[in-house]
Scaffold this motif. Structure first.
Motif, PDB file in Angstrom:
ATOM      1  N   VAL A  53      56.351  33.051  44.832  1.00 10.49           N
ATOM      2  CA  VAL A  53      54.795  32.928  44.894  1.00 10.49           C
ATOM      3  C   VAL A  53      54.433  31.795  45.700  1.00 10.49           C
ATOM      4  O   VAL A  53      54.802  30.602  45.512  1.00 10.49           O
ATOM      5  CB  VAL A  53      54.013  33.114  43.577  1.00 10.49           C
ATOM      6  CG1 VAL A  53      52.579  32.964  43.718  1.00 10.49           C
ATOM      7  CG2 VAL A  53      54.641  34.112  42.681  1.00 10.49           C
TER       8      VAL A  53
ATOM      9  N   LEU B 217      48.371  34.121  37.534  1.00  8.41           N
ATOM     10  CA  LEU B 217      49.537  34.492  37.530  1.00  8.41           C
ATOM     11  C   LEU B 217      50.101  35.379  36.392  1.00  8.41           C
ATOM     12  O   LEU B 217      49.448  35.087  35.192  1.00  8.41           O
ATOM     13  CB  LEU B 217      50.850  33.472  37.657  1.00  8.41           C
ATOM     14  CG  LEU B 217      50.226  32.499  38.915  1.00  8.41           C
ATOM     15  CD1 LEU B 217      50.832  31.089  38.587  1.00  8.41           C
ATOM     16  CD2 LEU B 217      51.241  33.033  40.166  1.00  8.41           C
TER      17      LEU B 217
ATOM     18  N   ALA C 191      55.745  34.996  35.569  1.00  2.00           N
ATOM     19  CA  ALA C 191      55.927  33.846  36.642  1.00  2.00           C
ATOM     20  C   ALA C 191      55.989  32.509  35.807  1.00  2.00           C
ATOM     21  O   ALA C 191      55.413  32.257  34.809  1.00  2.00           O
ATOM     22  CB  ALA C 191      54.339  33.925  37.618  1.00  2.00           C
TER      23      ALA C 191
ATOM     24  N   ALA D  17      55.157  29.242  42.540  1.00  2.00           N
ATOM     25  CA  ALA D  17      55.748  29.736  41.333  1.00  2.00           C
ATOM     26  C   ALA D  17      56.864  30.785  41.594  1.00  2.00           C
ATOM     27  O   ALA D  17      56.880  31.060  42.887  1.00  2.00           O
ATOM     28  CB  ALA D  17      54.669  30.606  40.622  1.00  2.00           C
ATOM     29  N   GLU D  18      57.577  31.266  40.449  1.00  2.00           N
ATOM     30  CA  GLU D  18      58.466  32.105  40.973  1.00  2.00           C
ATOM     31  C   GLU D  18      58.213  33.035  39.546  1.00  2.00           C
ATOM     32  O   GLU D  18      57.872  32.896  38.670  1.00  2.00           O
ATOM     33  CB  GLU D  18      59.787  31.504  40.759  1.00  2.00           C
ATOM     34  CG  GLU D  18      60.302  30.865  42.196  1.00  2.00           C
ATOM     35  CD  GLU D  18      61.656  30.447  42.067  1.00  2.00           C
ATOM     36  OE1 GLU D  18      62.609  30.923  43.230  1.00  2.00           O
ATOM     37  OE2 GLU D  18      62.007  29.596  41.485  1.00  2.00           O
ATOM     38  N   THR D  19      58.951  34.442  39.916  1.00  2.00           N
ATOM     39  CA  THR D  19      58.840  35.314  38.706  1.00  2.00           C
ATOM     40  C   THR D  19      60.106  35.729  38.383  1.00  2.00           C
ATOM     41  O   THR D  19      61.182  35.819  39.125  1.00  2.00           O
ATOM     42  CB  THR D  19      58.054  36.666  39.216  1.00  2.00           C
ATOM     43  OG1 THR D  19      58.821  37.251  40.430  1.00  2.00           O
ATOM     44  CG2 THR D  19      56.670  36.351  39.560  1.00  2.00           C
TER      45      THR D  19
END
Length: 232
Positions: free
Chosen positions: A68, A196, A200, A218-220
């Motif tokens: 993200v 989010l 996330a 961010a990462e999911t």
């Protein structure tokens, strides 16, 4: 590569939304210079700032699945949980949110944080409080878009600020966006909030600098432990 091509590579383009403002500043500069030359120099500085404000540089967006990216240039002013605006239709339950404050010296072109389809665009009139204040999320004029992606549903809210008086959105319902695509612009100081999904994990801390379309915020669906931050 020719000398002309090399020069073009060094020049940051100006977004078309800024043309009318730059023209107005230039005309005002000519009028001020005619009245009194020192005023003309002040007008020239203001015109140069206006050109700088509406810059639209190219960005290199990381495309790994689950990333993200930041929708705006600026400083992270909030990172935590908050209820999304009701017009987004995301419910009243608090969601993870990252807020990015843009000063009048930041690039104000906004970019999509993830790839997906726009399922809602919602504009709401309001006040023009300092966008750095948390209550600006509720009280200020704003425009929200909801993006449905493979990782879930994301809400992005453009918030007008103390000086900003115009939010511009380039997309409509049903538009397909890639991560890093330009979707809007806010004139003269403002903020962008990103809501989010639960999958996330936020990777930026308050006071971090972010670059639209490039900084991963961010990462999911990841397994690594949460990151901590310190100021030094």
């Amino acid at each position: 590569m020719s000398v002309l091509d090399s020069i073009r590579r060094q020049i940051t383009p100006v977004h078309p939304e800024g043309y009318v403002f730059i023209a107005a500043f230039f005309v005002a500069t000519l009028a001020l210079a005619w009245l009194w030359s020192p005023l003309g120099w002040l007008g020239a500085i203001a015109t140069a700032w206006c050109v700088y404000f509406f810059r639209d540089p190219a960005r290199v967006t990381p495309l790994r699945e689950g990333l993200v990216v930041s929708p705006a240039d600026g400083v992270v002013s909030f990172s935590g949980y908050a209820a999304p605006p009701p017009e987004l239709g995301l419910g009243a339950r608090p969601m993870q949110r990252v807020s990015i404050f843009m000063s009048v010296f930041d690039c104000h072109v906004n970019r999509a944080p993830v790839a997906g389809r726009v399922i809602r665009v919602a504009y709401k009139p309001g006040l023009f409080l300092n966008a750095d204040l948390d209550k600006a999320s509720e009280d200020n004029e704003r425009n929200g878009i909801v993006i449905e992606s493979a990782a879930g549903v994301f809400g992005i809210v453009q918030i007008a600020g103390l000086i900003a008086r115009r939010i511009v959105c380039f997309v409509n319902d049903g538009a397909n966006l890639s991560a890093g695509d330009r979707f809007g612009l806010i004139r003269f100081g403002s903020r962008v909030d990103v809501y989010l999904p639960d999958s996330a994990r936020i990777l930026v801390g308050v006071k971090s600098r972010a670059v639209a379309g490039e900084t991963v915020i961010a990462e999911t669906a990841i397994d690594e432990p949460p990151r901590l931050f310190r100021q030094s």
